[in-house]
Design an enzyme around this catalytic site. Sequence first.
Site, PDB file in Angstrom:
ATOM      1  N   ASN A 209      95.809  59.974  53.577  1.00  0.00           N
ATOM      2  CA  ASN A 209      96.891  59.228  54.234  1.00  0.00           C
ATOM      3  C   ASN A 209      98.227  59.917  53.971  1.00  0.00           C
ATOM      4  OD1 ASN A 209      98.089  58.122  51.709  1.00  0.00           O
ATOM      5  ND2 ASN A 209      96.036  57.221  51.561  1.00  0.00           N
ATOM      6  N   ASP A 278      90.621  53.048  51.197  1.00  0.00           N
ATOM      7  CA  ASP A 278      89.712  51.910  51.026  1.00  0.00           C
ATOM      8  C   ASP A 278      88.256  52.305  51.288  1.00  0.00           C
ATOM      9  OD1 ASP A 278      91.295  49.703  50.209  1.00  0.00           O
ATOM     10  OD2 ASP A 278      92.245  49.719  52.181  1.00  0.00           O
ATOM     11  N   LYS A 288      79.845  73.238  54.787  1.00  0.00           N
ATOM     12  CA  LYS A 288      80.698  72.923  55.936  1.00  0.00           C
ATOM     13  C   LYS A 288      79.861  72.472  57.134  1.00  0.00           C
ATOM     14  CE  LYS A 288      84.062  74.977  58.993  1.00  0.00           C
ATOM     15  NZ  LYS A 288      84.621  76.225  59.492  1.00  0.00           N
ATOM     16  N   PRO A 305      85.835  51.557  45.411  1.00  0.00           N
ATOM     17  CA  PRO A 305      86.145  50.491  44.445  1.00  0.00           C
ATOM     18  C   PRO A 305      87.629  50.123  44.538  1.00  0.00           C
ATOM     19  CG  PRO A 305      85.863  52.611  43.346  1.00  0.00           C
ATOM     20  CD  PRO A 305      85.473  52.819  44.773  1.00  0.00           C
ATOM     21  N   ILE A 307      90.676  49.684  42.580  1.00  0.00           N
ATOM     22  CA  ILE A 307      91.095  50.119  41.247  1.00  0.00           C
ATOM     23  C   ILE A 307      91.918  49.041  40.548  1.00  0.00           C
ATOM     24  CG2 ILE A 307      92.469  51.834  39.990  1.00  0.00           C
ATOM     25  CD1 ILE A 307      91.859  53.753  42.396  1.00  0.00           C
ATOM     26  N   PHE A 324     101.324  47.409  44.831  1.00  0.00           N
ATOM     27  CA  PHE A 324     102.161  47.591  46.007  1.00  0.00           C
ATOM     28  C   PHE A 324     101.342  47.146  47.210  1.00  0.00           C
ATOM     29  CE2 PHE A 324     106.203  50.024  45.696  1.00  0.00           C
ATOM     30  CZ  PHE A 324     106.329  49.980  44.314  1.00  0.00           C
ATOM     31  N   LYS A 342      93.972  39.995  44.237  1.00  0.00           N
ATOM     32  CA  LYS A 342      93.751  41.126  43.330  1.00  0.00           C
ATOM     33  C   LYS A 342      94.092  40.779  41.887  1.00  0.00           C
ATOM     34  CE  LYS A 342      94.258  44.775  46.793  1.00  0.00           C
ATOM     35  NZ  LYS A 342      93.716  46.133  46.711  1.00  0.00           N
TER      36      LYS A 342
END
Length: 411
Positions: A209, A278, A288, A305, A307, A324, A342
């Site tokens: 990301n 995720d 490859k 998982p 974390i 966050f 969470k």
Amino acid sequence: MALAGKNILLGISGGIAAYKTPLLVRQLVQAGAQVQTVLTRSALEFVTPTTLAALSGRPPRLETFDIEAESAMGHIELARWADALLIAPATAHTLARLAMGLADDLLTTLALATPASLFVAPAMNQQMWAHPSVQRNLTQLIDAGCRVIGPESGEQACGDVGEGRMSEPEAIVRSLIESFAPQRLAGRRVVITAGPTREAIDPVRYISNHSSGKQGYAIAAAARDAGAEVVLISGPTALAKPPGMEFVAVESARDMLAASQAAAPGSDVFIGVAAVADYRPAQQHDRKIKREKTGDMRIDMQMNPDIIHSVARSDRRPQVVVGFAAETNDALQHARDKRVRKGLDLIVVNDVSLPGIGFNSNDNAATIISAHEEVVLHKQSKDALARALISAIADLLDSQLAPTNPESAPQ
Ligand code: PMT
């Protein structure tokens, strides 16, 4: 008058940013400080002693062996007089002399002779700032306890655009004021995750990301500056490893989980700033994957998982666990739910769909959500936002309102 009774030695070295130092002197004096300026030879090219004398009420010091000045206050006496030695602007050359421990003029002699804390506000061309020698000198100074203020990014006097502009006088004075405040996380251990994770598809491709690591690294630096022992667990980023902390480099979410589970027990605070993938490809190919002549390709994904959830649910849960939330819609509601789901004490929600904040930018805006309140942090630099978050965490630790067994459920 936050600096009332403080003696500040202001070292000025020779860069164009020295034109800002009369304003800096004025703001230090307005904050209540006694200011003695010390100029290098090349600083005289950019700022006049008359202006500095008028604003500080003291003639600037220029030479180590100036008989007249020495008879008023010898340089060793001057070094002992100071509560802080602030060098602004600090040029690449001055940083190098400080790192080497040279004493080839009054300013560097004072830097060696003073027991006071050393602060530098670097200012130079962006290419010079990025040079490995400058960064090496800076790391060496930070490791020796020097505090670095700035520099900022933006347009430079030479026409370049990039990092290397001296921080504004107001920001420099604020940093100095904060440094005289008690170190609010002294004796605390803080573990922070930052950056993206990379989930391998095959040896040459991965899913990831846009996280640059800037926000997480800024929080790690703010925690370090507040006196904490910091462990920074980072996914792959282009940023330099911040000095003065333990650094653990990881690639995938599962690597980050293992590093977090090793570091978190026994720590006081865990802050999950990382943008953890995720999902990961269910199968990671050893070789490859070759392009087929026709047809599409599909990748099956498997859940990674969680974390922070595993840290928040662990037997040796840190006293404060902060997550966050990167959201693009209904940000506050999603973040409130996420905090409870969470098992977090605080969640910091940023709307990553807004331009100029969130992923990869230098600024951010967020809301800190706890069980009791929601505090809005308007758009500001990631460094400033990091300091505000660290102060909120210190408040929480001080108030001991952190729930030891917050409501939590599997994701
Ligand atoms: O790195 P920058 O370019 O400076 O950008 C900063 C940022 C936008 C990445 C940062 O401010 C931010 O929002 N980080 C959280 C990104 C994220 O993954 O949000 P989330 O809502 O998907 O996750 C919520 C929380 O769970 C986060 O604390 C995350 O670290 C954690 N998590 C998520 C998934 C997972 N498998 N494990 C986790 O621990």
